[in-house]
Scaffold this motif. Structure first.
Motif, PDB file in Angstrom:
ATOM      1  N   PRO A 193       0.682  -1.221   0.005  1.00  0.00           N
ATOM      2  CA  PRO A 193      -0.043   0.055  -0.007  1.00  0.00           C
ATOM      3  C   PRO A 193       0.832   1.261  -0.147  1.00  0.00           C
ATOM      4  O   PRO A 193       2.076   1.296   0.236  1.00  0.00           O
ATOM      5  N   PHE A 194       0.176   2.280  -0.417  1.00  0.00           N
ATOM      6  CA  PHE A 194       0.582   3.614   0.026  1.00  0.00           C
ATOM      7  C   PHE A 194       0.706   4.038   1.368  1.00  0.00           C
ATOM      8  O   PHE A 194      -0.204   3.587   2.079  1.00  0.00           O
ATOM      9  N   LEU A 195       1.892   4.722   1.855  1.00  0.00           N
ATOM     10  CA  LEU A 195       1.920   4.909   3.188  1.00  0.00           C
ATOM     11  C   LEU A 195       2.047   6.741   3.029  1.00  0.00           C
ATOM     12  O   LEU A 195       2.266   7.261   2.214  1.00  0.00           O
ATOM     13  N   SER A 196       2.199   7.210   4.314  1.00  0.00           N
ATOM     14  CA  SER A 196       2.990   8.628   4.755  1.00  0.00           C
ATOM     15  C   SER A 196       4.155   8.389   5.506  1.00  0.00           C
ATOM     16  O   SER A 196       4.460   7.319   6.207  1.00  0.00           O
ATOM     17  N   ALA A 197       4.866   9.383   5.322  1.00  0.00           N
ATOM     18  CA  ALA A 197       6.180   9.387   5.732  1.00  0.00           C
ATOM     19  C   ALA A 197       6.397  10.797   6.735  1.00  0.00           C
ATOM     20  O   ALA A 197       5.996  11.735   6.094  1.00  0.00           O
ATOM     21  N   LYS A 198       7.135  10.641   7.801  1.00  0.00           N
ATOM     22  CA  LYS A 198       7.506  11.889   8.536  1.00  0.00           C
ATOM     23  C   LYS A 198       8.945  11.770   8.814  1.00  0.00           C
ATOM     24  O   LYS A 198       9.480  10.682   9.558  1.00  0.00           O
ATOM     25  N   VAL A 199       9.929  12.722   8.529  1.00  0.00           N
ATOM     26  CA  VAL A 199      11.303  12.863   9.200  1.00  0.00           C
ATOM     27  C   VAL A 199      11.420  13.957   9.877  1.00  0.00           C
ATOM     28  O   VAL A 199      11.129  14.980   9.600  1.00  0.00           O
ATOM     29  N   VAL A 200      12.050  13.798  11.305  1.00  0.00           N
ATOM     30  CA  VAL A 200      12.346  14.825  12.198  1.00  0.00           C
ATOM     31  C   VAL A 200      13.819  14.743  12.516  1.00  0.00           C
ATOM     32  O   VAL A 200      14.213  13.777  13.030  1.00  0.00           O
ATOM     33  N   GLY A 201      14.526  15.755  12.258  1.00  0.00           N
ATOM     34  CA  GLY A 201      15.840  15.721  12.527  1.00  0.00           C
ATOM     35  C   GLY A 201      16.485  17.249  13.286  1.00  0.00           C
ATOM     36  O   GLY A 201      15.591  18.022  13.260  1.00  0.00           O
ATOM     37  N   GLN A 202      17.530  17.267  13.470  1.00  0.00           N
ATOM     38  CA  GLN A 202      18.077  18.507  14.103  1.00  0.00           C
ATOM     39  C   GLN A 202      19.357  18.793  13.483  1.00  0.00           C
ATOM     40  O   GLN A 202      20.361  18.089  13.231  1.00  0.00           O
ATOM     41  N   LEU A 203      19.567  20.275  13.080  1.00  0.00           N
ATOM     42  CA  LEU A 203      20.952  20.692  12.631  1.00  0.00           C
ATOM     43  C   LEU A 203      21.819  20.573  13.685  1.00  0.00           C
ATOM     44  O   LEU A 203      21.392  20.608  15.092  1.00  0.00           O
ATOM     45  N   ALA A 204      23.029  20.975  13.233  1.00  0.00           N
ATOM     46  CA  ALA A 204      24.068  21.071  14.473  1.00  0.00           C
ATOM     47  C   ALA A 204      23.790  21.953  15.508  1.00  0.00           C
ATOM     48  O   ALA A 204      24.271  21.753  16.546  1.00  0.00           O
ATOM     49  N   ILE A 211       9.888  17.088   7.905  1.00  0.00           N
ATOM     50  CA  ILE A 211       9.470  16.944   6.388  1.00  0.00           C
ATOM     51  C   ILE A 211       8.153  15.825   6.259  1.00  0.00           C
ATOM     52  O   ILE A 211       8.677  14.872   6.930  1.00  0.00           O
ATOM     53  N   LEU A 212       7.213  16.484   5.765  1.00  0.00           N
ATOM     54  CA  LEU A 212       6.151  15.465   5.503  1.00  0.00           C
ATOM     55  C   LEU A 212       5.915  14.898   4.323  1.00  0.00           C
ATOM     56  O   LEU A 212       6.103  15.740   3.195  1.00  0.00           O
ATOM     57  N   PHE A 213       5.788  13.528   4.039  1.00  0.00           N
ATOM     58  CA  PHE A 213       5.442  13.221   2.929  1.00  0.00           C
ATOM     59  C   PHE A 213       4.244  12.439   2.716  1.00  0.00           C
ATOM     60  O   PHE A 213       3.866  11.258   3.552  1.00  0.00           O
ATOM     61  N   PRO A 214       3.323  13.000   2.179  1.00  0.00           N
ATOM     62  CA  PRO A 214       1.921  12.480   2.303  1.00  0.00           C
ATOM     63  C   PRO A 214       1.577  11.226   1.571  1.00  0.00           C
ATOM     64  O   PRO A 214       0.584  10.342   1.787  1.00  0.00           O
ATOM     65  N   LYS A 215       2.678  10.933   0.492  1.00  0.00           N
ATOM     66  CA  LYS A 215       2.235   9.486  -0.361  1.00  0.00           C
ATOM     67  C   LYS A 215       3.714   8.969  -0.692  1.00  0.00           C
ATOM     68  O   LYS A 215       4.326   9.409  -1.418  1.00  0.00           O
ATOM     69  N   SER A 251      -5.455  18.490  -1.159  1.00  0.00           N
ATOM     70  CA  SER A 251      -5.472  19.874  -1.456  1.00  0.00           C
ATOM     71  C   SER A 251      -4.278  20.825  -0.731  1.00  0.00           C
ATOM     72  O   SER A 251      -4.002  21.918  -1.007  1.00  0.00           O
ATOM     73  N   ASP A 252      -3.702  20.073   0.356  1.00  0.00           N
ATOM     74  CA  ASP A 252      -2.497  20.527   1.163  1.00  0.00           C
ATOM     75  C   ASP A 252      -1.247  20.427   0.144  1.00  0.00           C
ATOM     76  O   ASP A 252      -0.245  21.177   0.662  1.00  0.00           O
ATOM     77  N   PHE A 253      -1.376  19.645  -0.764  1.00  0.00           N
ATOM     78  CA  PHE A 253       0.103  19.395  -1.466  1.00  0.00           C
ATOM     79  C   PHE A 253      -0.388  19.460  -2.821  1.00  0.00           C
ATOM     80  O   PHE A 253      -0.078  18.573  -3.682  1.00  0.00           O
ATOM     81  N   PRO A 254      -0.853  20.480  -3.442  1.00  0.00           N
ATOM     82  CA  PRO A 254      -1.322  20.784  -4.718  1.00  0.00           C
ATOM     83  C   PRO A 254      -0.452  20.461  -5.762  1.00  0.00           C
ATOM     84  O   PRO A 254      -0.429  20.092  -6.870  1.00  0.00           O
ATOM     85  N   ASN A 255       0.852  21.057  -5.446  1.00  0.00           N
ATOM     86  CA  ASN A 255       1.860  21.174  -6.560  1.00  0.00           C
ATOM     87  C   ASN A 255       3.284  20.568  -6.225  1.00  0.00           C
ATOM     88  O   ASN A 255       4.313  21.185  -6.568  1.00  0.00           O
ATOM     89  N   SER A 256       3.068  19.839  -4.795  1.00  0.00           N
ATOM     90  CA  SER A 256       4.481  19.320  -4.494  1.00  0.00           C
ATOM     91  C   SER A 256       4.375  17.866  -3.873  1.00  0.00           C
ATOM     92  O   SER A 256       3.121  17.530  -3.591  1.00  0.00           O
ATOM     93  N   LYS A 257       5.312  17.144  -3.865  1.00  0.00           N
ATOM     94  CA  LYS A 257       5.537  15.801  -3.149  1.00  0.00           C
ATOM     95  C   LYS A 257       5.318  15.776  -1.633  1.00  0.00           C
ATOM     96  O   LYS A 257       5.018  14.626  -1.086  1.00  0.00           O
ATOM     97  N   SER A 258       6.038  16.722  -1.300  1.00  0.00           N
ATOM     98  CA  SER A 258       6.232  16.683   0.260  1.00  0.00           C
ATOM     99  C   SER A 258       6.473  18.439   0.683  1.00  0.00           C
ATOM    100  O   SER A 258       6.688  19.252   0.007  1.00  0.00           O
ATOM    101  N   ARG A 259       6.718  18.529   1.811  1.00  0.00           N
ATOM    102  CA  ARG A 259       6.928  19.745   2.609  1.00  0.00           C
ATOM    103  C   ARG A 259       7.770  19.723   3.776  1.00  0.00           C
ATOM    104  O   ARG A 259       7.820  19.250   4.537  1.00  0.00           O
ATOM    105  N   LEU A 260       8.855  20.700   3.484  1.00  0.00           N
ATOM    106  CA  LEU A 260       9.865  20.782   4.701  1.00  0.00           C
ATOM    107  C   LEU A 260       9.793  21.965   5.460  1.00  0.00           C
ATOM    108  O   LEU A 260       9.207  23.208   4.901  1.00  0.00           O
ATOM    109  N   PHE A 261       9.608  21.942   6.759  1.00  0.00           N
ATOM    110  CA  PHE A 261       9.379  23.079   7.630  1.00  0.00           C
ATOM    111  C   PHE A 261      10.643  23.229   8.581  1.00  0.00           C
ATOM    112  O   PHE A 261      11.214  22.148   9.311  1.00  0.00           O
ATOM    113  N   THR A 262      11.131  24.364   8.600  1.00  0.00           N
ATOM    114  CA  THR A 262      12.439  24.623   9.668  1.00  0.00           C
ATOM    115  C   THR A 262      12.136  26.183   9.600  1.00  0.00           C
ATOM    116  O   THR A 262      11.618  26.857   9.171  1.00  0.00           O
ATOM    117  N   LYS A 263      13.120  26.670  10.791  1.00  0.00           N
ATOM    118  CA  LYS A 263      13.135  28.273  10.891  1.00  0.00           C
ATOM    119  C   LYS A 263      14.051  28.793   9.781  1.00  0.00           C
ATOM    120  O   LYS A 263      14.835  28.414   9.212  1.00  0.00           O
TER     121      LYS A 263
END
Length: 263
Positions: A193-204, A211-215, A251-263
Motif C-alpha cells: 500500500p501507499f503510506l505516509s512518512a515523517k522525518v524529524v531531525g536537528q541541525l548542528a 519533512i512531511l511526505f503524504p504519499k 489539497s494540502d500538497f497541490p503542486n508538491s510531493k512533500s513539504r519541509l518545515f524549519t526556521k
C-alpha cells in the motif's frame, strides 16, 4: 575571507523516520510510528529539465521542468516484524510486537504417530486460524531446535491444535511463544500500500527540521545477512509519489510531493 559562515545551520546528526497510513500523516508520533534506530537518513530531489537548443553549436536557449522525483533512503537497524514487513514492501502499519509466552503442561507425543495436540498453561491471546507459535523442542538446551506451527483450534483455555502435525516428541515445560508471520516475496494483489512518512531531525545548532511526505511506498529494503562481524541493517529505499484528487490531503500538497518545515 571567502567561504565564511553566515549561520550555524550545519548538517550533522541523526533523524527519526516515521511511517504510517496516509490518513495519519499529521498525527505520526515517535512513540507509535518511529521505525527505531536509523542511520544515514537521506532525502533527495532530482529535478529533470528538458532543454531547447539552437544553431550549429546547440546553444541552450530554454529549458522546462519535466520531472522532479523525490526519494528517501535509510539504514534501518531494528529487525522488528513491522520493519521487516515494510522492507518487503508490505503493509506493516497493523503489526505489533508479540508478547505472549506460555509453556506446555504435557508431553507432545508426536512419535511415532504425528499429532497436532498441544496442551499449554494458557492459550489466552491465541486466535484459531491466524496465530502462529514457536515451540522450543529442545527444552532450552539448543537455540536452533525450534518448531513453527499455525494454531488451528483453541479450546478450554489450555488445549490447542496446530497444523501441520508435529512428528517428534516434545517434553512438558517447553516454551511456546506467539509470533508474527511475515510473507517474503509476496505476489498478493494490493499487498504493497501507499503510506505516509515523517522525518524529524536537528541541525548542528539544534534547529529542528520536519519533512512531511503524504504519499510514499517502500520499494526496497529487505536484507537479512547473519554475520558475527558487524550489525546488519535494512537498506530502505522509499519512493515519494504525487497525490491525485482521491488521495487524503490532496489539497494540502497541490503542486508538491512533500513539504519541509524549519526556521
Amino acid at each position: 575571507m571567502a567561504g565564511l559562515a553566515k549561520t550555524t545551520r550545519f548538517m550533522i546528526g541523526a533523524a527519526t523516520l516515521m511511517l504510517g497510513s496516509q490518513s495519519s500523516l499529521y498525527n505520526l508520533k515517535p512513540s507509535t510510528n518511529s521505525i527505531g534506530l536509523v542511520k544515514n537518513v537521506t532525502m533527495s530531489s532530482d529535478p529533470v529539465f528538458t532543454n531547447l537548443t539552437q544553431g550549429p553549436t546547440n546553444s541552450l536557449v530554454y529549458s522546462m521542468l519535466t520531472g522532479n522525483p523525490v526519494k528517501i533512503s535509510a539504514e534501518v537497524f531494528e529487525y522488528t516484524a513491522q520493519n521487516l514487513a515494510y522492507g518487503l514492501c508490505l503493509d506493516g502499519t497493523g503489526i505489533a510486537a508479540q508478547t505472549i509466552t506460555t509453556t506446555t503442561t504435557a508431553i507432545i507425543d508426536g512419535s511415532p504417530t504425528p499429532t497436532g495436540n498441544v496442551t499449554v498453561a494458557s492459550s489466552a491471546g491465541m486466535v484459531a486460524g491466524t496465530t502462529y507459535i514457536m515451540i522450543d523442542a529442545s527444552g532450552g538446551t539448543a537455540d536452533d531446535d525450534i518448531i513453527v506451527r499455525k494454531v488451528l483450534t483453541v479450546t478450554d483455555g489450555t488445549h490447542i491444535v496446530v497444523t501441520p502435525l508435529i512428528a517428534v516428541d516434545v517434553a512438558s515445560g517447553a516454551v511456546v511463544t506467539v509470533v508474527n508471520a511475515v510473507d517474503v516475496g509476496s505476489t498478493a494483489a494490493n499487498s504493497n500500500p501507499f503510506l505516509s512518512a515523517k522525518v524529524v531531525g536537528q541541525l548542528a545548532d539544534g534547529t529542528s527540521a520536519v519533512i512531511l511526505f503524504p504519499k510514499v511506498r517502500v520499494t526496497k529494503g529487505f536484507t537479512m545477512a547473519f554475520n558475527a562481524e558487524q550489525y546488519g541493517n535494512l537498506p530502505f529505499e522509499i519512493e515519494v509519489y504525487d497525490l491525485v484528487p482521491a488521495d487524503t490531503f490532496y489539497s494540502d500538497f497541490p503542486n508538491s510531493k512533500s513539504r519541509l518545515f524549519t526556521k
